[in-house]
Scaffold this active site. Sequence first.
Site, PDB file in Angstrom:
ATOM      1  N   LEU A  52      -6.420   1.201  -1.506  1.00 21.51           N
ATOM      2  CA  LEU A  52      -6.765   1.323  -2.710  1.00 21.51           C
ATOM      3  C   LEU A  52      -6.221   2.514  -3.423  1.00 21.51           C
ATOM      4  CD1 LEU A  52     -10.553  -0.154  -2.331  1.00 21.51           C
ATOM      5  CD2 LEU A  52      -8.598  -1.259  -3.631  1.00 21.51           C
ATOM      6  N   ASP A  53      -5.836   2.349  -4.750  1.00 23.33           N
ATOM      7  CA  ASP A  53      -5.372   3.636  -5.130  1.00 23.33           C
ATOM      8  C   ASP A  53      -6.485   4.627  -5.882  1.00 23.33           C
ATOM      9  OD1 ASP A  53      -5.928   3.247  -8.148  1.00 23.33           O
ATOM     10  OD2 ASP A  53      -4.555   1.623  -8.075  1.00 23.33           O
ATOM     11  N   GLU A  54      -6.154   5.680  -6.004  1.00 20.92           N
ATOM     12  CA  GLU A  54      -7.138   6.914  -6.277  1.00 20.92           C
ATOM     13  C   GLU A  54      -8.328   6.651  -7.220  1.00 20.92           C
ATOM     14  OE1 GLU A  54      -7.021  11.525  -7.167  1.00 20.92           O
ATOM     15  OE2 GLU A  54      -5.138  10.322  -7.168  1.00 20.92           O
ATOM     16  N   SER A  56      -9.221   3.295  -8.019  1.00 16.67           N
ATOM     17  CA  SER A  56      -9.531   2.067  -7.723  1.00 16.67           C
ATOM     18  C   SER A  56     -10.820   2.065  -6.723  1.00 16.67           C
ATOM     19  CB  SER A  56      -8.752   0.863  -7.155  1.00 16.67           C
ATOM     20  OG  SER A  56      -7.524   0.710  -8.096  1.00 16.67           O
TER      21      SER A  56
END
Length: 198
Positions: A52-54, A56
């Site tokens: 999950l990106d930073e 999210s």
Amino acid sequence: METFKTNHRHFIIYKPYGYLSQFYSNSKQQKSKNFLGELHDFPEGIMAIGRLDEKSEGLLLLTTDGKMSDFVNSQKVEKEYYAQVDGAISEDAIKQLKTGVEIGFEGRKYKTKPCKAFKLEVIPDLPLRKQKIRDDRHGPTSWVSVTLNEGKFRQVRKMTSAVGFPTLRLVRVRVGKTVTGNMKTGDVVEVQDFCVRD
């Protein structure tokens, strides 16, 4: 029902906003960043299944089993996301999300595969986020569920932007049959196995 039960160790976590989906960094540029290793004393060899990106949040599966990681990252396992988007999302936009939209991926244009998508009529009951989302004084927002079998980098964000409704908040709520349930931000739960596919 696809179930993995081995001598490996498995964890379910609720990744907070602002954390990277890795455990530590050798980069001086990332010294000020937050990492998953701050949430728990994880065993050696642990890996995040997908990322999950930073910015999210939500469900992230961790394992020491590389084969299981490869299976979940394949296109056989559904991942469901709740996205809060800027604006009152239209039925036409939902239809476009379902049938596939063109996004950028690795410097090329990419057409996303058909997926499940629908507008959430009730605001989902999710943990509060430390960083405030802009409020409705700046215009309406809406929530949409998007379920993918693929997982390109920042795919859901790119998809909602492509149909004219940029994502303000993104939370993964399900991987296969594993759900966040009543988990709170930063929770770490060790499990005996994962049930990820019918």
